[in-house]
Design a protein around this motif. Structure first.
Motif, PDB file in Angstrom:
ATOM      1  N   TRP A 197      -1.751  -3.846  13.474  1.00  0.00           N
ATOM      2  CA  TRP A 197      -2.821  -4.076  12.502  1.00  0.00           C
ATOM      3  C   TRP A 197      -2.808  -2.970  11.438  1.00  0.00           C
ATOM      4  CZ3 TRP A 197      -6.325  -8.123  12.206  1.00  0.00           C
ATOM      5  CH2 TRP A 197      -6.361  -9.012  13.271  1.00  0.00           C
ATOM      6  N   ASN A 198      -2.663  -1.749  11.893  1.00  0.00           N
ATOM      7  CA  ASN A 198      -2.623  -0.619  10.952  1.00  0.00           C
ATOM      8  C   ASN A 198      -1.417  -0.692  10.028  1.00  0.00           C
ATOM      9  OD1 ASN A 198      -4.982   0.545  11.912  1.00  0.00           O
ATOM     10  ND2 ASN A 198      -3.930   1.855  13.388  1.00  0.00           N
ATOM     11  N   ALA A 199      -0.265  -1.111  10.574  1.00  0.00           N
ATOM     12  CA  ALA A 199       0.949  -1.221   9.756  1.00  0.00           C
ATOM     13  C   ALA A 199       0.776  -2.292   8.687  1.00  0.00           C
ATOM     14  CB  ALA A 199       2.141  -1.552  10.643  1.00  0.00           C
ATOM     15  N   MET A 200       0.175  -3.426   9.063  1.00  0.00           N
ATOM     16  CA  MET A 200      -0.036  -4.515   8.098  1.00  0.00           C
ATOM     17  C   MET A 200      -0.980  -4.068   6.986  1.00  0.00           C
ATOM     18  SD  MET A 200       1.068  -7.601   7.711  1.00  0.00           S
ATOM     19  CE  MET A 200       0.946  -8.081   6.001  1.00  0.00           C
ATOM     20  N   MET A 201      -2.035  -3.396   7.373  1.00  0.00           N
ATOM     21  CA  MET A 201      -2.998  -2.904   6.387  1.00  0.00           C
ATOM     22  C   MET A 201      -2.338  -1.881   5.457  1.00  0.00           C
ATOM     23  SD  MET A 201      -6.771  -1.347   7.105  1.00  0.00           S
ATOM     24  CE  MET A 201      -6.129  -0.210   8.318  1.00  0.00           C
ATOM     25  N   ALA A 202      -1.542  -0.967   6.022  1.00  0.00           N
ATOM     26  CA  ALA A 202      -0.852   0.045   5.210  1.00  0.00           C
ATOM     27  C   ALA A 202       0.113  -0.600   4.235  1.00  0.00           C
ATOM     28  CB  ALA A 202      -0.104   1.016   6.117  1.00  0.00           C
ATOM     29  N   GLY A 203       0.758  -1.694   4.666  1.00  0.00           N
ATOM     30  CA  GLY A 203       1.672  -2.415   3.771  1.00  0.00           C
ATOM     31  C   GLY A 203       0.948  -2.965   2.557  1.00  0.00           C
ATOM     32  N   TYR A 204      -0.227  -3.545   2.774  1.00  0.00           N
ATOM     33  CA  TYR A 204      -1.022  -4.060   1.650  1.00  0.00           C
ATOM     34  C   TYR A 204      -1.473  -2.919   0.732  1.00  0.00           C
ATOM     35  CZ  TYR A 204      -1.456  -8.866   3.428  1.00  0.00           C
ATOM     36  OH  TYR A 204      -1.213 -10.154   3.822  1.00  0.00           O
ATOM     37  N   VAL A 205      -1.879  -1.795   1.337  1.00  0.00           N
ATOM     38  CA  VAL A 205      -2.311  -0.635   0.544  1.00  0.00           C
ATOM     39  C   VAL A 205      -1.172  -0.150  -0.335  1.00  0.00           C
ATOM     40  CG1 VAL A 205      -2.935   1.807   0.690  1.00  0.00           C
ATOM     41  CG2 VAL A 205      -4.153   0.129   2.081  1.00  0.00           C
ATOM     42  N   ARG A 206       0.034  -0.080   0.253  1.00  0.00           N
ATOM     43  CA  ARG A 206       1.193   0.392  -0.497  1.00  0.00           C
ATOM     44  C   ARG A 206       1.478  -0.515  -1.689  1.00  0.00           C
ATOM     45  NH1 ARG A 206       4.957   0.604   3.613  1.00  0.00           N
ATOM     46  NH2 ARG A 206       3.922   2.441   4.429  1.00  0.00           N
ATOM     47  N   LYS A 207       1.198  -1.789  -1.544  1.00  0.00           N
ATOM     48  CA  LYS A 207       1.410  -2.753  -2.634  1.00  0.00           C
ATOM     49  C   LYS A 207       0.195  -2.866  -3.551  1.00  0.00           C
ATOM     50  CE  LYS A 207       5.540  -4.564  -1.921  1.00  0.00           C
ATOM     51  NZ  LYS A 207       6.578  -4.619  -2.957  1.00  0.00           N
ATOM     52  N   GLN A 208      -0.820  -2.021  -3.295  1.00  0.00           N
ATOM     53  CA  GLN A 208      -2.067  -1.996  -4.083  1.00  0.00           C
ATOM     54  C   GLN A 208      -2.839  -3.316  -3.982  1.00  0.00           C
ATOM     55  OE1 GLN A 208      -0.617  -0.818  -8.005  1.00  0.00           O
ATOM     56  NE2 GLN A 208      -0.973   1.331  -7.509  1.00  0.00           N
TER      57      GLN A 208
END
Length: 756
Positions: A197-208
């Motif tokens: 879950w954290n990895a998926m959220m971080a991926g979205y954050v990285r893509k803004q």
């Protein structure tokens, strides 16, 4: 002492083993028996030797063993792989009397960890039996190297996936920016672990994509500190400090990372008061927290506050020193930056990159390059930033020979020519006048981005090779590389420098329709320059009047330059007046207008312009030229009398002058801004800085090698004509870079076609 203990340990293994050996002689045959416990001790000895890099000792122990188990063989294989002895590991693997699954997996893992994916896949396909560890090892290897299609193929074929398989595939998509594929995989399963879950959220954050990230955050069945910190950091990094502050207040557990995320967010968004308030309230601070606050002060040019905080730090680290050095350098205080660099208890590659970049940014290019050499002597490994900075510095002062040495060290260091370093190398060769080597560097790039294409295109344009520049543009389109506004500036400049009026006009009018590029000030300026150089001044003026925005100084400057070339004093005066309104201290425009008056014989107006400059305190930028010979840069000014080789240079120029006149060369005395006799004008033109540099180059650069000269101002018409003639008489290729472009002189001709 440690070595002594190791020797005792090894000898004890041998002695213990010997005590438990029963030797029975049957003729020449010997039968050995050894307990399992003693085999374990031998195996431990092998592993310890391997971990310490004593491979030969490990091998001797292995060969001395009376009985070996699969663990013994695996210890040897693992040790060889750990020490990158792949050939020995494979030989040991092949020699095993019986391989177990662990042996296969150890060998496979060794290949994967050392990025030998071809060998790993071959071994994987040969495995008689595979478990989930085998599949996950191969999946991890492909994922970490960015081969996502191959990783997905392994993932899909894995017969019994575990959480490591699913998390590994998801992490691979996220880390490589394939967020949509990550989303599809994530939605195909419901019992994800918290880390996913954290990895998926971080991926979205990285893509803004903060809305998507927040949806994941809201759906999480359970959150930890990482979940809260990721979301808070995402909002802070994207400027939404209100939402970051709200989450910060709601967070049930605030650790030092949560607090630091807020401080960094405030700093990044220029909210220094809020950052300091949060920093002061922190119950616990790490070096990262202190460094974030110090960086905030350096970015806001408050170096006294930064230094006060730095001095108060109890957990100062190398990064703290680097932040201060960068801050002083970026604020123009290179002496303080160097002082701190000298005081550092320990430096790393970032420290060196910071001080080198600082000297380069403050205009001390030669000192920057000296530090680059000193860094190598100091034994510090150079990183990409250091190489990029060194190459950019070489480009600034056109130090081609030094740039080539940096290139050589870059290759020796094993860096691939990707975009980051490769573009700096490409720009260096372009700016140093070696367009052939620039193209070689361009071709050698392992990957090309839009900056790579634009740099090559602009390089050809500035060197006067307009048609070659347009070939690069055509190749871009063939490869479906979408042009941007910078590309189109390069295209129009190429047409301008090559006199391709109709083609330039066609590109200008089709930019928005064909490439989606909105026409801006620079494009109009290029077009006005293109029409003006071609003598179509009325069209140039009409185009300027039709612009959807007010002309800036550069646009009027293009019109003034064209007016000077074609002797249109009236239009030149109007253009100059507009420029003086916008940029009253632009000395170059005063000189251009004075040249226009001088060419028309209006000496009273020349004198008036000189008086205006005096009254307004506008100083003419002194012209100087420089040339690099044997890694040393030699600088010349007009009528230079300081160079140690001046007598030889002047004698050679006198000799050249006589030979040039026999070839039909006539001084362009109309360029002299003084109402004096023709003979005196000729004398004034004879010792311009670029002529001195060219003469020095002919005397000191070996025959067969180009002479490369740089001038800080635009080359004058007389020097341009003279250097054409010199290239023919001396039989030398002379490359001159002035403030606007390159001129390649050879056999009495120039690459610009006298169209500059």
């Amino acid at each position: 002492m440690r070595n002594r203990l190791r020797l005792v340990h090894t000898s004890s293994i041998r002695s213990c083993a010997c005590k438990n050996l029963n030797v029975k002689k049957e003729g020449k045959m010997k039968t050995f028996s050894i307990t399992d416990g003693e085999v374990v001790k031998w195996n431990m000895g092998i592993s310890e030797h391997m971990r310490s890099g004593r491979l030969e000792s490990a091998r001797r122990l292995f060969e001395a063993m009376p009985r070996r188990t699969s663990v013994s063989w695996n210890a040897m294989i693992s040790g060889y792989l750990m020490n990158e002895r792949f050939g020995d590991a494979r030989q040991m693997f092949d020699a095993m009397p019986e391989r177990d699954l662990v042996s296969w997996n150890i060998t496979l893992s060794g290949y994967v960890k050392n990025r030998k994916l071809g060998d790993a896949r071959k071994l994987f396909d040969e495995m008689p039996e595979k478990d989930v560890v085998s599949w996950n090892t191969m999946l991890s290897g492909y994922s970490q190297s960015g081969f996502l299609d191959e990783a997905r193929e392994i993932f899909d074929r894995t017969p019994r996936k575990n959480s490591i398989s699913w998390n590994g595939m998801l992490a691979a998509y996220v880390q490589n920016g394939r967020i949509e594929l990550a989303r599809k995989l994530f939605e195909s399963k419901f019992d994800w672990e918290k880390v996913s879950w954290n990895a998926m959220m971080a991926g979205y954050v990285r893509k803004q994509r903060l809305v998507d990230a927040r949806m994941v955050f809201n759906r999480m069945p359970e959150r930890d500190e990482v979940s809260w910190n990721t979301m808070i950091t995402g909002y802070a990094q994207n400027g939404n400090m209100l939402e970051a502050q709200k989450l910060f207040q709601e967070s049930p557990i605030r650790d030092v990372f949560t607090w630091t995320a807020m401080v960094s967010g405030y700093v990044q968004n220029g909210m220094l008061v809020e950052a300091r308030k949060t920093f002061d309230e922190m119950p616990q601070k790490t070096a990262v927290s202190w460094n974030a606050m110090i960086k905030g002060y350096t970015l806001c040019k408050k170096m006294d506050m930064a230094k006060e905080l730095f001095d108060a730090m109890s957990c100062r680290n190398t990064s703290s020193w680097n932040t201060m050095i960068t801050g002083y350098a970026q604020n123009g205080d290179i002496d303080r930056a160097r002082s701190m660099f000298n005081e550092m208890p320990q430096r790393d590659s970032i420290s060196w990159a910071a001080i080198i970049a600082g000297y380069a940014q403050c205009g001390y290019s030669e000192e920057a390059l000296h530090l680059f050499i000193e860094m190598k002597r100091d034994g510090e490994r150079m990183n990409r930033s250091t190489f990029t900075c060194a190459l950019s510095t070489c480009a600034d002062i056109a130090a081609l020979e030094f740039g080539k040495q940096v290139h050589g060290r870059l290759v020796k260091a094993g860096y691939e020519m990707g975009c980051y370093v490769g573009n700096a190398l490409l720009a260096m060769y372009c700016k140093c006048g070696s367009i052939e080597e620039a193209y070689d560097a361009f071709e050698g790039l392992s990957e090309k981005d839009l900056v790579s294409w634009n740099t090559m295109l602009m390089g050809y344009a500035k060197h006067g090779f307009g048609r070659e520049a347009l070939k690069v543009f055509d190749l871009m389109r063939m490869k479906n590389i979408k042009p941007d506004d910078v590309t189109m500036v390069g295209v129009l400049s190429a047409c301008s420098h090559a006199g391709l009026v109709d083609r330039g006009t066609e590109y200008f009018h089709s930019m928005e329709r064909e490439y989606g590029v909105i026409v801006n000030h620079q494009h109009y300026t290029c077009m006005i320059d293109l029409l003006g150089r071609a003598g179509r001044l009325e069209e140039a003026e009409a185009l300027m009047r039709s612009m959807p925005f007010e002309p800036d100084a550069a646009t009027w400057g293009a019109l003034l330059g064209a007016s000077r070339i074609h002797g249109n004093t009236k239009l030149g005066e109007e253009a100059a007046e507009r420029i003086f309104e916008m940029e009253p201290d632009n000395s170059g425009m005063y000189v251009l207008l004075s040249n226009l008056y001088a060419a028309s014989g209006r000496w009273g107006d020349v004198k008036r312009m000189r008086g205006t400059m005096w009254d307004k305190g506008v100083k003419k930028v002194p012209g100087y030229s420089w040339i690099e010979v044997k890694n040393k840069v030699h600088t010349f000014s007009v009528g230079d009398s300081a160079h140690p080789d001046k007598e030889r240079i002047y004698a050679f120029l006198e000799e050249l002058d006589q030979r040039m006149k026999k070839e039909g060369y006539v001084s362009a005395t109309k360029m002299v801004l003084h109402d004096v006799e023709e003979e005196e004008k000729e004398h004034m033109l004879k010792y311009h800085s670029e002529k001195l540099a060219v003469a020095f180059g002919i005397l000191n650069v070996p025959p067969g090698r180009p002479i490369r000269v740089i001038k800080n101002l635009r080359v004058c018409e007389d020097c341009h004509n003279a250097i054409k003639c010199i290239s023919k008489i001396a039989g030398r290729t002379i490359i001159l870079r002035d403030s606007t472009r390159f001129h390649h002189f050879n056999r009495g001709l120039c690459s610009c076609g006298d169209y500059w």
